[in-house]
Design an enzyme around this catalytic site. Sequence first.
Site, PDB file in Angstrom:
ATOM      1  N   PRO A  87     -68.614  98.158 -26.385  1.00 11.77           N
ATOM      2  CA  PRO A  87     -69.967  98.659 -26.094  1.00 11.77           C
ATOM      3  C   PRO A  87     -70.866  97.510 -25.635  1.00 11.77           C
ATOM      4  CG  PRO A  87     -69.191  99.512 -28.195  1.00 11.77           C
ATOM      5  CD  PRO A  87     -68.207  98.464 -27.777  1.00 11.77           C
ATOM      6  N   GLY A  91     -74.997  93.806 -29.353  1.00  7.39           N
ATOM      7  CA  GLY A  91     -74.871  92.715 -30.307  1.00  7.39           C
ATOM      8  C   GLY A  91     -73.447  92.407 -30.691  1.00  7.39           C
ATOM      9  N   GLY A  93     -71.222  90.745 -28.684  1.00 15.83           N
ATOM     10  CA  GLY A  93     -70.692  89.599 -27.954  1.00 15.83           C
ATOM     11  C   GLY A  93     -69.986  89.939 -26.659  1.00 15.83           C
ATOM     12  N   SER A  94     -70.476  90.947 -25.919  1.00 13.18           N
ATOM     13  CA  SER A  94     -69.792  91.352 -24.691  1.00 13.18           C
ATOM     14  C   SER A  94     -69.791  90.241 -23.645  1.00 13.18           C
ATOM     15  CB  SER A  94     -70.424  92.627 -24.117  1.00 13.18           C
ATOM     16  OG  SER A  94     -71.808  92.452 -23.882  1.00 13.18           O
ATOM     17  N   SER A  95     -70.886  89.498 -23.508  1.00 17.47           N
ATOM     18  CA  SER A  95     -70.911  88.433 -22.503  1.00 17.47           C
ATOM     19  C   SER A  95     -69.987  87.288 -22.896  1.00 17.47           C
ATOM     20  CB  SER A  95     -72.335  87.915 -22.292  1.00 17.47           C
ATOM     21  OG  SER A  95     -72.815  87.250 -23.449  1.00 17.47           O
ATOM     22  N   ASP A 139     -71.042  83.104 -29.796  1.00 18.72           N
ATOM     23  CA  ASP A 139     -70.293  84.220 -29.214  1.00 18.72           C
ATOM     24  C   ASP A 139     -69.002  83.753 -28.557  1.00 18.72           C
ATOM     25  OD1 ASP A 139     -72.513  85.627 -30.017  1.00 18.72           O
ATOM     26  OD2 ASP A 139     -72.821  86.641 -28.109  1.00 18.72           O
TER      27      ASP A 139
END
Length: 302
Positions: A87, A91, A93-95, A139
Amino acid sequence: MSLHFSAFGPGKVILLGEHGVVYGQPALAAPISRGVRAFGIPARACSVELPSGISAPHRRSLERAFARAAKATGHPKVMVTLESDLPLSMGLGSSGALSVAVSRVLLEAKTGRAAAPGALERVALELEKEFHGTPSGVDHTTSARGEMILFRRDVVRVVRSPVPVRVLVAIVGERPPTKTTVAALRERRERWPARYGRLFREIGRVATEGAQAVRAGDLEALGDLMNVNQGLLNAVGLSSEGLEAMVNRLRRSGALGAKLTGAGGDGGAVLGLFREPEPVVARLMGEGVTCFVSQLAGPRAL
């Protein structure tokens, strides 16, 4: 040397210590089962094919980040494509996950060998700078290490558990951009520095105690620390009515502890620590809640 490359960058959760890293405090972070996968195939030039449906600003940001990574790795002749089951903007940590997956593919395409840990983190940081300006580093470091860590700027310690540490991750609506939440918190901290300094030092202590609980396999202590951390996050203005409602819902469902993860605000993700989270996930999904299970540390079932 293989001509095709594939790499996975896991997302991450902050089990204890949100926002503390920004102010020099430790955070207990761990990779999750969902993330971003990058694929590379031979091409005439170093390029990226972005998924359809993303907004123009996000597309430009991704293109600039990829250009940084390409430069840092010597422009290997490979075309990179991306897939994600993480998702976005919640929050998780997708990047950072994307940065690690892309960096690993480019480095392996350039050298023909598995990416060295130090090089992987250096290149991933270049992408994160494009996404976040001055990232804390938690991250992409968590994603690259692939293990639970106690993270403080320039100091990273792996945290292992003798028992499985398993959480339910629930998504609670939309949330404002991280920079909006961070800016409001910074303003309050600058206005009342002594008060907020005390609160963030306590958040840091909770994260350190959490690492000790994980190493001891003491899930009850870890859950209690998560509840304490949630109270502190609420005190510094990072929680909201929706997040608190989900925290309380998970606790009523038997969670040993529950708290928000990520930037906070009006929405985002909430963690619940369970010994056996699957029945709760099945029930919540039946009630329309988007959620999943992830193991953060400890031995896995064969």
